[in-house]
Motif scaffolding. Structure first.
Motif, PDB file in Angstrom:
ATOM      1  N   ASP A 115       0.835  -1.197   0.000  1.00 31.54           N
ATOM      2  CA  ASP A 115       0.000   0.000   0.000  1.00 31.54           C
ATOM      3  C   ASP A 115       0.870   1.248   0.000  1.00 31.54           C
ATOM      4  O   ASP A 115       1.704   1.455   0.900  1.00 31.54           O
ATOM      5  N   ALA A 116       0.691   2.100  -1.016  1.00 27.59           N
ATOM      6  CA  ALA A 116       1.558   3.273  -1.182  1.00 27.59           C
ATOM      7  C   ALA A 116       1.280   4.356  -0.157  1.00 27.59           C
ATOM      8  O   ALA A 116       2.176   5.135   0.179  1.00 27.59           O
ATOM      9  N   GLY A 117       0.065   4.439   0.354  1.00 22.11           N
ATOM     10  CA  GLY A 117      -0.285   5.516   1.271  1.00 22.11           C
ATOM     11  C   GLY A 117       0.339   5.383   2.639  1.00 22.11           C
ATOM     12  O   GLY A 117       0.628   6.377   3.299  1.00 22.11           O
ATOM     13  N   GLY A 118       0.531   4.137   3.112  1.00 22.50           N
ATOM     14  CA  GLY A 118       1.122   3.907   4.423  1.00 22.50           C
ATOM     15  C   GLY A 118       0.116   3.785   5.553  1.00 22.50           C
ATOM     16  O   GLY A 118       0.474   3.374   6.660  1.00 22.50           O
ATOM     17  N   GLU A 119      -1.158   4.111   5.299  1.00 25.69           N
ATOM     18  CA  GLU A 119      -2.146   4.026   6.371  1.00 25.69           C
ATOM     19  C   GLU A 119      -2.396   2.579   6.800  1.00 25.69           C
ATOM     20  O   GLU A 119      -2.601   2.308   7.986  1.00 25.69           O
ATOM     21  N   ALA A 120      -2.393   1.661   5.842  1.00 25.99           N
ATOM     22  CA  ALA A 120      -2.605   0.253   6.183  1.00 25.99           C
ATOM     23  C   ALA A 120      -1.484  -0.262   7.076  1.00 25.99           C
ATOM     24  O   ALA A 120      -1.723  -1.027   8.027  1.00 25.99           O
ATOM     25  N   LEU A 121      -0.260   0.152   6.786  1.00 23.16           N
ATOM     26  CA  LEU A 121       0.868  -0.247   7.630  1.00 23.16           C
ATOM     27  C   LEU A 121       0.728   0.341   9.033  1.00 23.16           C
ATOM     28  O   LEU A 121       1.074  -0.311  10.026  1.00 23.16           O
ATOM     29  N   ALA A 122       0.202   1.556   9.126  1.00 27.26           N
ATOM     30  CA  ALA A 122      -0.025   2.167  10.436  1.00 27.26           C
ATOM     31  C   ALA A 122      -1.067   1.374  11.236  1.00 27.26           C
ATOM     32  O   ALA A 122      -0.906   1.172  12.449  1.00 27.26           O
ATOM     33  N   VAL A 123      -2.108   0.925  10.575  1.00 24.88           N
ATOM     34  CA  VAL A 123      -3.141   0.129  11.252  1.00 24.88           C
ATOM     35  C   VAL A 123      -2.547  -1.183  11.750  1.00 24.88           C
ATOM     36  O   VAL A 123      -2.789  -1.606  12.893  1.00 24.88           O
ATOM     37  N   ALA A 124      -1.772  -1.855  10.906  1.00 21.22           N
ATOM     38  CA  ALA A 124      -1.163  -3.125  11.300  1.00 21.22           C
ATOM     39  C   ALA A 124      -0.215  -2.932  12.482  1.00 21.22           C
ATOM     40  O   ALA A 124      -0.185  -3.747  13.414  1.00 21.22           O
ATOM     41  N   ALA A 125       0.556  -1.850  12.446  1.00 20.95           N
ATOM     42  CA  ALA A 125       1.485  -1.577  13.542  1.00 20.95           C
ATOM     43  C   ALA A 125       0.736  -1.282  14.838  1.00 20.95           C
ATOM     44  O   ALA A 125       1.132  -1.729  15.916  1.00 20.95           O
ATOM     45  N   ARG A 126      -0.371  -0.533  14.754  1.00 19.09           N
ATOM     46  CA  ARG A 126      -1.158  -0.233  15.950  1.00 19.09           C
ATOM     47  C   ARG A 126      -1.797  -1.497  16.510  1.00 19.09           C
ATOM     48  O   ARG A 126      -1.932  -1.641  17.734  1.00 19.09           O
ATOM     49  N   ALA A 127      -2.206  -2.420  15.639  1.00 26.03           N
ATOM     50  CA  ALA A 127      -2.781  -3.684  16.106  1.00 26.03           C
ATOM     51  C   ALA A 127      -1.766  -4.497  16.896  1.00 26.03           C
ATOM     52  O   ALA A 127      -2.137  -5.286  17.768  1.00 26.03           O
ATOM     53  N   LEU A 128      -0.479  -4.307  16.602  1.00 24.63           N
ATOM     54  CA  LEU A 128       0.587  -4.974  17.358  1.00 24.63           C
ATOM     55  C   LEU A 128       1.047  -4.141  18.549  1.00 24.63           C
ATOM     56  O   LEU A 128       1.958  -4.561  19.269  1.00 24.63           O
ATOM     57  N   ASP A 129       0.460  -2.954  18.732  1.00 22.75           N
ATOM     58  CA  ASP A 129       0.862  -2.037  19.790  1.00 22.75           C
ATOM     59  C   ASP A 129       2.341  -1.669  19.654  1.00 22.75           C
ATOM     60  O   ASP A 129       3.094  -1.633  20.633  1.00 22.75           O
ATOM     61  N   MET A 130       2.749  -1.373  18.438  1.00 24.73           N
ATOM     62  CA  MET A 130       4.141  -1.029  18.153  1.00 24.73           C
ATOM     63  C   MET A 130       4.447   0.372  18.684  1.00 24.73           C
ATOM     64  O   MET A 130       3.656   1.297  18.475  1.00 24.73           O
ATOM     65  N   PRO A 131       5.567   0.568  19.370  1.00 32.07           N
ATOM     66  CA  PRO A 131       5.938   1.918  19.822  1.00 32.07           C
ATOM     67  C   PRO A 131       6.091   2.872  18.642  1.00 32.07           C
ATOM     68  O   PRO A 131       6.550   2.485  17.569  1.00 32.07           O
TER      69      PRO A 131
END
Length: 325
Positions: free
Chosen positions: A212-228
């Motif tokens: 995903d070029a926008g990066g929002e999907a990666l942000a969602v996945a990272a938040r689901a893992l509770d990434m710092p």
């Protein structure tokens, strides 16, 4: 070195001070990681690293300072001014100061709650949301622009849809470490594989998130893992150079990530999981429908037998009117 990798360094610094998203700890960690990856540096590279590192050391938190101090203390080519700034070299003698032994962290008492098994997690993942609703949210999110995606994520926090269960802490921490290492190495395949495995996502969806070029999907996945947040910013800078080289994009996604609510990410995670069931049903629905039609036709074509069990067979009549047995 830093000029080619971070052409917007000064812009990120000024934007950080103006807009309130502090990317200085992330930048210092990234600069340090890049510097220690190479054994030999030119005079210009050493000068740039010295200027940037000494500039940032006093502006970051203690945890970031301790992390880069541990890396630069054992790196043989660390510039002396940086060692002095970190207190690793005495200013007069020019010798390294021995590091104190690390104080062991106190052991945490075992959690009374039982960690769910992989089978239980997968069952809960399949039950989190109806496939049709999941497919609609999935398609709507990936088909939207940046502002629409932010609005979708904001609205998901208020919906009655069932969210996916949280990823167990131990599994999430291990996934975060693996994802960061894969991002630094630029290993797209390992990154997507670990993302799909840790979030219990099919490879198709995991690849869609990574690409995903926008990066929002990666942000969602990272938040689901509770990434710092600093780890997420480092992944952006390493793994997404088209984003990392843009001051505005780094700031936009950092702000989105810091404002993203856990429930929104977990509801979207449930949608990503459930969308796979919808795709599978749609794929096999024509063949299932045809099979039902074939069985219906076969049942209709079966006629009732002319002679019932136990009945006498009909008599045949000859041409002269006499009966034949």
């Amino acid at each position: 070195m830093t000029k080619s990798l971070f052409p917007g360094f000064d812009g990120l610094m000024s934007l950080s001070r103006r807009e309130g998203v502090d990317v200085r700890p992330t930048l210092l960690r990234v600069l340090t990681d890049l510097y220690v990856q190479t054994r030999i540096h030119s005079d210009d590279e050493q000068r740039q690293f010295t200027e940037l590192a000494t500039r940032l050391i006093d502006q970051v938190d203690d945890a970031t300072r301790a992390a880069i101090k541990a890396k630069l203390a054992i790196y043989p080519q660390t510039p002396v001014p940086v060692l002095q700034k970190l207190g690793l070299v005495a200013a007069q003698e020019g010798r390294r100061v021995p590091l104190a032994r690390e104080i062991p962290a106190p052991a945490h008492p075992p959690s009374p709650a039982r960690t769910p098994s992989d089978a239980e997690l997968r069952m809960a993942a399949n039950m989190a949301m109806q496939p049709k609703d999941a497919a609609e949210i999935h398609d709507m999110f990936f088909g939207a622009g940046p502002s629409e995606r932010a609005l979708i994520l904001h609205n998901l926090a208020q919906t009655p849809l069932k969210a996916a269960p949280r990823i167990p802490t131990v599994r999430a921490k291990r996934a975060i470490q693996i994802l960061e290492m894969a991002a630094i190495a630029g290993d797209v395949e390992s990154f997507a594989l670990e993302l799909g495995d840790s979030l219990i996502l099919p490879s198709r969806v995991a690849a869609q998130i990574v690409d995903d070029a926008g990066g929002e999907a990666l942000a969602v996945a990272a938040r689901a893992l509770d990434m710092p947040s600093p780890v997420f910013q480092r992944i952006l800078l390493f793994f997404k150079p088209e984003i990392g080289n843009s001051v505005n994009e780094v700031y936009r996604l950092s702000r989105l990530y810091d404002r993203l609510i856990d429930r929104s990410a977990l509801v979207m995670l449930a949608a990503w999981r459930g969308s796979t069931l919808a795709v599978t049903r749609a794929k096999y629905q024509p063949s299932l429908h045809d099979g039902e039609r074939q069985r219906a036709r076969a049942g209709a074509s079966q006629t009732r037998p002319g002679v019932q069990p136990g009945a006498m067979p009909p008599r045949r009549t000859g041409t002269d009117g006499s009966s034949e047995r």
